[in-house]
Scaffold this active site. Structure first.
Site, mmCIF file in Angstrom:
data_model
loop_
_atom_site.group_PDB
_atom_site.id
_atom_site.type_symbol
_atom_site.label_atom_id
_atom_site.label_comp_id
_atom_site.label_asym_id
_atom_site.label_seq_id
_atom_site.Cartn_x
_atom_site.Cartn_y
_atom_site.Cartn_z
ATOM 1 N N GLY A 294 15.735 -0.946 1.004
ATOM 2 C CA GLY A 294 16.239 -1.763 2.116
ATOM 3 C C GLY A 294 16.333 -0.980 3.400
ATOM 4 N N SER B 253 30.396 -2.425 -2.403
ATOM 5 C CA SER B 253 31.242 -3.083 -1.406
ATOM 6 C C SER B 253 32.673 -3.097 -1.908
ATOM 7 C CB SER B 253 30.764 -4.514 -1.165
ATOM 8 O OG SER B 253 31.657 -5.206 -0.308
ATOM 9 N N TYR C 196 27.853 -12.555 -4.257
ATOM 10 C CA TYR C 196 27.695 -11.200 -3.722
ATOM 11 C C TYR C 196 28.762 -10.276 -4.307
ATOM 12 C CZ TYR C 196 28.241 -7.470 -0.214
ATOM 13 O OH TYR C 196 28.393 -6.262 0.418
#
Length: 284
Positions: free
Chosen positions: A13, A146, A169
């Protein structure tokens, strides 16, 4: 990280946002950066940016869509075939909450998209690159997770009921953390460390803006703690840890449940087509 040569680091990414920032920072430190992206135009643009700043040999590119596990395998095959060593892998690519968070999306193989891109793909990529990483040891795997984490319901892992993009997510990021702990335990003694982190809160990324959130900090706030896990010699033997930026922290309680981790890894191994997860070492 071996100081006797310029480290080679694969960043997934890497065509925008945090990944691009990590790649540029590593190149400036003298690393050879292997850039992954799924858009050939953006991939070449970042590669040229690095070539201009750090020289023509500082970067190589690898094109793949992580929503397709076959492309993940093919990319790993290309890396193993073309790279003599790999000192670090940064699993940074991410599918965020989405611009239409109530629309449930699927990967090429039919898995819930966030679970596929944020957990299954980096797990498969890491597994496929382990021969090269262990041959290059000391080596590091850094999984960009995260602080947003939600308990995985093993009766509905793919969120077929009550779907919402941010929930998906948060589940996928907890799955990534759980896999980090399992791999770290499995790889103890090999010279390959595996750690994970929350890089920064609400960075100015496309995913944050796309979901409708207001960015709170710049990309550089997430680059620094991520690069630290790649490069800091003081962390050479640190493995199986979750960091909230620079702080060794506690993840969601489910990440420390050995039964939940075993269930997740058995499921994940079956989804990505690797050996069964039975008998993995535990992490306290």
């Amino acid at each position: 990280m071996n100081a006797r040569h310029a480290p080679t680091v694969l960043v997934t990414g890497a065509t925008q946002g945090l990944g691009r920032g990590i790649a540029l920072d590593l190149a400036a430190r003298g690393c050879t950066v292997l850039l992954h992206g799924r858009d050939p135009g953006r991939l070449e643009a970042v590669a040229e940016e690095i070539r201009t700043a750090a020289g023509p040999t500082a970067v190589r590119t690898f094109l793949a869509d992580l929503a397709d596990l076959d492309q993940v395998r093919a990319m790993a095959d290309r890396v193993r075939a073309t790279e003599p060593r790999l000192d670090a892998l940064v699993n940074n690519a991410v599918a965020g909450g989405g611009a239409e968070p109530l629309r449930r999306e699927l990967s090429v193989q039919g898995h819930e998209l966030r679970f596929a891109v944020n957990h299954a793909a980096p797990y498969l990529l890491t597994r496929a690159l382990l021969p090269l990483l262990t041959a290059s040891a000391p080596a590091r795997v850094v999984n960009v997770a995260s602080v947003g984490q939600e308990r995985i319901d093993f009766e509905d892992v793919m969120l077929e009921e009550g779907y919402e993009g941010l929930r998906a997510y948060c589940r996928s990021k907890l799955a990534m953390i759980m896999a980090t702990f399992e791999l770290a335990a499995e790889l103890r003694g090999t010279g390959v460390t595996v750690n994970t982190l929350h890089p920064a809160h609400l960075m100015d990324t496309r995913g944050v803006r796309e979901y409708g959130l207001t960015p709170a900090v710049g990309i550089e706030e997430g680059v620094r703690p991520t690069v630290r896990l790649v490069m800091d010699p003081d962390l050479a033997h640190t493995t199986g840890r979750y960091f909230d930026r620079f702080t060794d922290a506690r993840a969601h309680e489910q990440a420390y449940d050995p039964d939940a981790r075993r269930r997740l890894m058995t499921l994940t191994d079956s989804l990505v087509g690797v050996g069964a997860g039975a008998g993995r070492p535990a992490v306290d």
